[in-house]
Design a protein around this motif. Sequence first.
Motif, PDB file in Angstrom:
ATOM      1  N   UNK A 138       0.840  -1.196   0.000  1.00  0.00           N
ATOM      2  CA  UNK A 138       0.000   0.000   0.000  1.00  0.00           C
ATOM      3  C   UNK A 138       0.884   1.259   0.000  1.00  0.00           C
TER       4      UNK A 138
ATOM      5  N   UNK B 266       0.342   5.278   1.016  1.00  0.00           N
ATOM      6  CA  UNK B 266      -0.535   6.253   1.652  1.00  0.00           C
ATOM      7  C   UNK B 266       0.097   7.637   1.562  1.00  0.00           C
TER       8      UNK B 266
ATOM      9  N   UNK C 122      -5.170   6.353   1.717  1.00  0.00           N
ATOM     10  CA  UNK C 122      -4.704   5.360   0.759  1.00  0.00           C
ATOM     11  C   UNK C 122      -4.657   5.937  -0.646  1.00  0.00           C
TER      12      UNK C 122
ATOM     13  N   UNK D 248      -3.186   0.366  -3.851  1.00  0.00           N
ATOM     14  CA  UNK D 248      -2.960  -0.927  -3.220  1.00  0.00           C
ATOM     15  C   UNK D 248      -2.623  -1.940  -4.297  1.00  0.00           C
TER      16      UNK D 248
ATOM     17  N   UNK E 136      -4.944  -3.410  -7.015  1.00  0.00           N
ATOM     18  CA  UNK E 136      -6.247  -3.760  -6.451  1.00  0.00           C
ATOM     19  C   UNK E 136      -7.158  -2.539  -6.445  1.00  0.00           C
ATOM     20  N   UNK E 137      -6.598  -1.392  -6.061  1.00  0.00           N
ATOM     21  CA  UNK E 137      -7.389  -0.175  -5.973  1.00  0.00           C
ATOM     22  C   UNK E 137      -6.481   1.026  -6.146  1.00  0.00           C
TER      23      UNK E 137
ATOM     24  N   UNK F  51       3.755   7.201   2.942  1.00  0.00           N
ATOM     25  CA  UNK F  51       3.963   5.977   3.712  1.00  0.00           C
ATOM     26  C   UNK F  51       3.724   4.757   2.837  1.00  0.00           C
TER      27      UNK F  51
ATOM     28  N   UNK G 172      -1.345  -4.607   8.630  1.00  0.00           N
ATOM     29  CA  UNK G 172      -0.486  -3.785   7.789  1.00  0.00           C
ATOM     30  C   UNK G 172       0.678  -3.265   8.623  1.00  0.00           C
TER      31      UNK G 172
ATOM     32  N   UNK H 203       3.824  -0.613   8.575  1.00  0.00           N
ATOM     33  CA  UNK H 203       4.189   0.627   7.898  1.00  0.00           C
ATOM     34  C   UNK H 203       5.692   0.882   7.939  1.00  0.00           C
ATOM     35  N   UNK H 204       6.185   1.489   6.845  1.00  0.00           N
ATOM     36  CA  UNK H 204       7.542   1.986   6.828  1.00  0.00           C
ATOM     37  C   UNK H 204       7.619   3.352   7.496  1.00  0.00           C
TER      38      UNK H 204
ATOM     39  N   UNK I  93       2.830   4.609  11.296  1.00  0.00           N
ATOM     40  CA  UNK I  93       1.865   4.111  12.288  1.00  0.00           C
ATOM     41  C   UNK I  93       2.209   2.686  12.723  1.00  0.00           C
TER      42      UNK I  93
ATOM     43  N   UNK J 107      -8.870  -2.175   2.900  1.00  0.00           N
ATOM     44  CA  UNK J 107      -8.520  -0.778   2.719  1.00  0.00           C
ATOM     45  C   UNK J 107      -8.985  -0.007   3.934  1.00  0.00           C
TER      46      UNK J 107
END
Lengths: 116, 114
Positions: A33, A35, A45, A48, A55-56, A91, A105, A107-108, B44, B101
């Motif tokens: 993902x 963001x 977002x 994805x 996907x989206x 992100x 999920x 996150x970096x 996060x 999502x």
Amino acid sequence: EAGVAQSPRYKIIEKRQSVAFWCNPISGHATLYWYQQILGQGPKLLIQFQNNGVVDDSQLPKDRFSAERLKGVDSTLKIQPAKLEDSAVYLCASSLGGAGERDEQFFGPGTRLTVL
Amino acid sequence: GESVGLHLPTLSVQEGDNSIINCAYSNSASDYFIWYKQESGKGPQFIIDIRSNMDKRQGQRVTVLLNKTVKHLSLQIAATQPGDSAVYFCAETGAWGSARQLTFGSGTQLTVLP
């Protein structure tokens, strides 16, 4: 276990310039993902991926933003040309992508972009 | 449109006290909720989650409460410590399972006072 890696950590550019961000997800994570997090807001977002397929991308401003994950591992996000309102932290997150599971999920640290 | 929002942008608590961070959501179809902690310069970090078929879930020093009637979510942190200082986000999704999502709220800045 290594986390999600992103580079660069900081980038300052002038408006109308181009910029690219790189993400290396956690090994074995199928879903990736991107963001956008504007200062004082929660992450939003942009796109994805599931393996190397999208996907989206409904919230990706496609006139200037593009992203790819050609081999289903690393991903790049590009902005061309950048606008002042693109200043934000970008992100990257990844997850296993397994059906019927929590699919947490991870996150970096993000790339902080400043557009002058 | 659908959104996830927080009641207060900032919260200050004394070290050792309990903290309560609130979140309202508008999507009745939301099935899964997550609380994240974000420290300065970091992404996060997952704290705790809850599915819509539950009204309470406890972790280590944290408890999440879900009230679906009023579409309200809260995060309780017991014996707040200086390391708890961060921005806390609630996030929701309409579906449990893969390809999830998340929609994030705008965050609450928690400051722990010595």
